[in-house]
Write a protein that holds these residues in place. Structure first.
Motif, short mmCIF file in Angstrom:
data_model
loop_
_atom_site.label_atom_id
_atom_site.label_comp_id
_atom_site.label_asym_id
_atom_site.label_seq_id
_atom_site.Cartn_x
_atom_site.Cartn_y
_atom_site.Cartn_z
N ILE A 18 0.85 -1.18 0.00
CA ILE A 18 0.00 0.00 0.00
C ILE A 18 0.89 1.23 0.00
CG2 ILE A 18 -1.88 -1.14 1.22
CD1 ILE A 18 -0.94 0.28 3.75
N THR A 19 0.38 2.32 -0.51
CA THR A 19 1.11 3.58 -0.53
C THR A 19 0.24 4.65 0.10
OG1 THR A 19 2.23 2.93 -2.57
CG2 THR A 19 2.28 5.27 -1.99
N LEU A 20 0.77 5.32 1.12
CA LEU A 20 0.00 6.36 1.78
C LEU A 20 0.12 7.69 1.06
CD1 LEU A 20 0.63 5.68 5.57
CD2 LEU A 20 -1.39 5.16 4.21
N ASN A 21 1.32 7.99 0.62
CA ASN A 21 1.55 9.28 -0.02
C ASN A 21 2.84 9.21 -0.82
OD1 ASN A 21 3.58 9.43 1.99
ND2 ASN A 21 2.13 10.39 3.41
N SER A 22 3.18 10.30 -1.44
CA SER A 22 4.40 10.34 -2.24
C SER A 22 5.61 10.43 -1.32
CB SER A 22 4.37 11.55 -3.18
OG SER A 22 4.23 12.74 -2.41
N GLY B 139 15.18 7.12 17.40
CA GLY B 139 15.66 7.51 16.08
C GLY B 139 15.11 8.86 15.66
N LYS B 140 13.81 9.06 15.83
CA LYS B 140 13.20 10.34 15.45
C LYS B 140 13.73 11.48 16.31
CE LYS B 140 9.42 11.18 13.65
NZ LYS B 140 8.03 11.59 13.44
N SER B 141 14.05 11.18 17.56
CA SER B 141 14.59 12.21 18.45
C SER B 141 15.90 12.79 17.92
CB SER B 141 14.84 11.63 19.85
OG SER B 141 13.63 11.22 20.45
N PHE B 142 16.61 11.98 17.14
CA PHE B 142 17.90 12.44 16.62
C PHE B 142 17.88 12.60 15.11
CE2 PHE B 142 18.72 10.81 20.79
CZ PHE B 142 19.60 11.75 21.32
N GLY B 143 16.70 12.90 14.58
CA GLY B 143 16.61 13.36 13.20
C GLY B 143 16.20 12.35 12.16
N ALA B 144 15.95 11.09 12.53
CA ALA B 144 15.63 10.06 11.53
C ALA B 144 14.39 10.44 10.72
CB ALA B 144 15.40 8.71 12.20
N LYS B 145 14.49 10.26 9.41
CA LYS B 145 13.39 10.58 8.50
C LYS B 145 12.81 9.35 7.82
CE LYS B 145 13.54 15.05 9.04
NZ LYS B 145 12.40 15.73 9.73
N HIS B 146 13.41 8.19 8.08
CA HIS B 146 12.90 6.97 7.44
C HIS B 146 13.14 5.80 8.38
CE1 HIS B 146 11.54 4.43 4.20
NE2 HIS B 146 12.68 3.77 4.11
N GLU C 240 1.45 9.30 8.95
CA GLU C 240 0.26 10.11 8.66
C GLU C 240 0.31 11.44 9.40
OE1 GLU C 240 -2.76 7.40 9.86
OE2 GLU C 240 -2.98 6.51 7.87
N LYS C 241 0.95 11.45 10.58
CA LYS C 241 1.07 12.69 11.35
C LYS C 241 2.23 13.56 10.88
CE LYS C 241 1.43 10.60 15.31
NZ LYS C 241 1.59 10.38 16.77
N ASP C 242 3.24 12.95 10.29
CA ASP C 242 4.46 13.67 9.92
C ASP C 242 4.78 13.38 8.45
OD1 ASP C 242 6.97 14.73 9.60
OD2 ASP C 242 7.90 13.66 11.28
N ASP C 243 4.46 14.32 7.56
CA ASP C 243 4.67 14.06 6.13
C ASP C 243 6.14 14.15 5.74
OD1 ASP C 243 5.10 16.77 6.26
OD2 ASP C 243 3.45 17.33 4.94
N ILE D 36 9.14 3.21 -0.61
CA ILE D 36 8.74 4.17 0.41
C ILE D 36 7.24 4.07 0.74
CG2 ILE D 36 8.53 6.64 0.96
CD1 ILE D 36 11.02 7.07 -0.77
N ASN D 37 6.94 4.05 2.03
CA ASN D 37 5.56 4.01 2.53
C ASN D 37 4.78 2.83 1.96
OD1 ASN D 37 6.03 6.25 4.10
ND2 ASN D 37 5.19 7.69 2.64
N LYS D 38 5.41 1.68 1.99
CA LYS D 38 4.77 0.46 1.48
C LYS D 38 5.00 -0.71 2.43
CE LYS D 38 4.99 1.51 -3.48
NZ LYS D 38 5.52 1.08 -4.80
N ILE D 39 4.03 -1.61 2.43
CA ILE D 39 4.21 -2.91 3.06
C ILE D 39 4.68 -3.85 1.96
CG2 ILE D 39 3.03 -4.86 4.13
CD1 ILE D 39 1.23 -2.87 5.55
#
Length: 416
Positions: A65-69, A191-198, A230-233, A295-298
């Motif tokens: 599935i793809t949520l967004n680009s 991870g997000k606390s230290f900048g992770a984007k993926h 979904e909360k953080d694009d 990206i953004n897929k199962i």
């Protein structure tokens, strides 16, 4: 950490030059934490208590599935040598291969490890450093969020991508929620606390039909990971759901080689899979770090070729071993009877909870295929399960017949 813990953010202090110096080929591949009254090296594992273990039965998605680009993340524009990848579960069976693959592709890899790793903690720190040669090893504890965050803070560097290869070693009830959910969530928060984007998650194809605790724990985290995107694009994920590993199918190779019969349940056609080798799976996981189509897929994934049933696997093994086929077919109902007794006894002796769960795990893997599952038709699909890689089960069997199963031990996961 409670299952209801909230995400929060720390603002790290770091510099690009600091990390480049740290990861210089002239520096030792080991991250030493600064001594202080709160020194984190060595770190000792401590028990965490699951304060809210509910039986989650989340809907599983069997197709990508793809949520967004793809989000506009600066790290995707950098060469691998400038991308910092944090790997948790790095000393696990698949995690070790993933670390090697990422290192070979030129990424800056930070491998988070326990001080005593491997099956029943048999590996020392020195063993771990040797095993993860080329990566920067950080000894910490993923089961404790505050400890993990303090470890990363002490490094003084940013994180671009988190790759989680965490998995319960036993599949027991408490261990499943502690590792497959809580520790994995800790790695996301830290991870997000230290900048992770993926975030790249190693899950399992069997979560499509969740009947076991470790499956429910994995699905709960998967759902929260999707919610986070979904909360953080500016954040993204790749959820990898592999089929069976080669080593999980090699348990009877030595028996057949010694002239023993091949044991299977039912008619030998109950559970089929498209097994994938560990290096091929590691390569696919590494692809997920940068490839836009991941990206953004199962992402369910199997190895090359058609699906194989236990009967077909046994026939292949006898042929390669030069032995006459000799099968023992065990009625699946025997396992149902044993599980029924264990479930009854758990009501009287709660300490048997894990024993009952192990029985259910054995039953599941003896009867359910590791392929794409259609919940409407209740059928598994060989054709619908994507293939990847070049290593075949036949080649694996040949190698094991010649060299044995050294390095392929299941350890605490023998029940699987």
């Amino acid at each position: 950490m409670s299952t209801s813990a909230l995400f929060y953010t720390i603002t790290p202090t770091y510099s690009t030059s600091t990390f480049k110096n740290l990861l210089s080929p002239h520096s030792p591949h080991k991250i030493q934490l600064n001594p202080s009254p709160f020194s984190l090296l060595p770190l000792h594992l401590s028990k965490t208590h699951i304060q809210n273990r509910k039986r989650f039965n989340l809907a599983a998605t069997s197709t990508p599935i793809t949520l967004n680009s793809p989000p506009k993340s600066s790290f995707r524009d950098k060469p691998p040598k400038d991308i910092n990848v944090l790997v948790v579960g790095s000393t696990g069976y698949i995690g070790n291969f993933v670390v090697k693959e990422l290192v070979n592709r030129g990424f800056n890899v930070i491998a988070v490890c326990r001080e005593r790793s491997g099956i029943r903690g048999k590996n020392s720190k020195e063993d771990t450093l040797s095993k993860l040669n080329g990566a920067n090893v950080c000894f910490s504890d993923v089961t404790q969020l505050d400890v993990l965050q303090e470890s990363l803070k002490t490094l003084g560097v940013s994180i671009d991508v988190v790759v989680s290869c965490l998995a319960s070693r036993s599949g027991g009830v408490k261990d499943s929620w502690k590792i497959d959910y809580e520790a994995t969530k800790n790695s996301l928060v830290a991870g997000k606390s230290f900048g992770a984007k993926h975030f790249v998650l190693l899950s399992a194809i069997c979560v499509q039909k969740p009947l076991l605790e470790f499956q429910r724990a994995k699905l709960k985290f998967e759902a929260e990971l999707v919610e986070e995107v979904e909360k953080d694009d500016g954040f993204s994920y790749s959820i990898v759901r592999p089929t069976a590993f080669f080593k999980s199918l090699g348990g009877q190779v030595e028996l057949v080689k010694d002239g023993k019969p091949y044991v299977m349940f039912g008619d030998g056609k109950l559970c089929a899979c498209k097994p994938i080798s560990e290096p091929d799976l590691a390569s696919f996981i590494a692809d997920c770090v940068l490839k836009p189509d991941k990206i953004n897929k199962i992402l369910p994934i199997g190895g090359p070729g058609k699906a194989l049933t236990p009967l077909e696997q046994g026939e292949m093994l006898f042929r390669l071993a030069g032995k006459k086929p000799n099968f023992i077919k065990v009625p699946i109902e025997i396992m149902d009877f044993v599980i029924g007794i264990l479930d009854f006894l758990v009501n009287i002796f709660p300490s048997l909870e894990d024993a009952a769960e192990f029985g259910k795990i054995g039953r599941y893997y003896a009867a359910e295929s590791m392929l794409i599952y259609d919940p409407e038709t209740k059928q598994y699909s060989d054709e619908g399960t994507p293939s990847y890689g070049k290593d075949t089960l036949e080649d694996f069997f040949k190698k094991v017949l010649e060299e044995g199963m050294a390095g392929q031990e299941l350890g605490e996961q023998t029940i699987f």
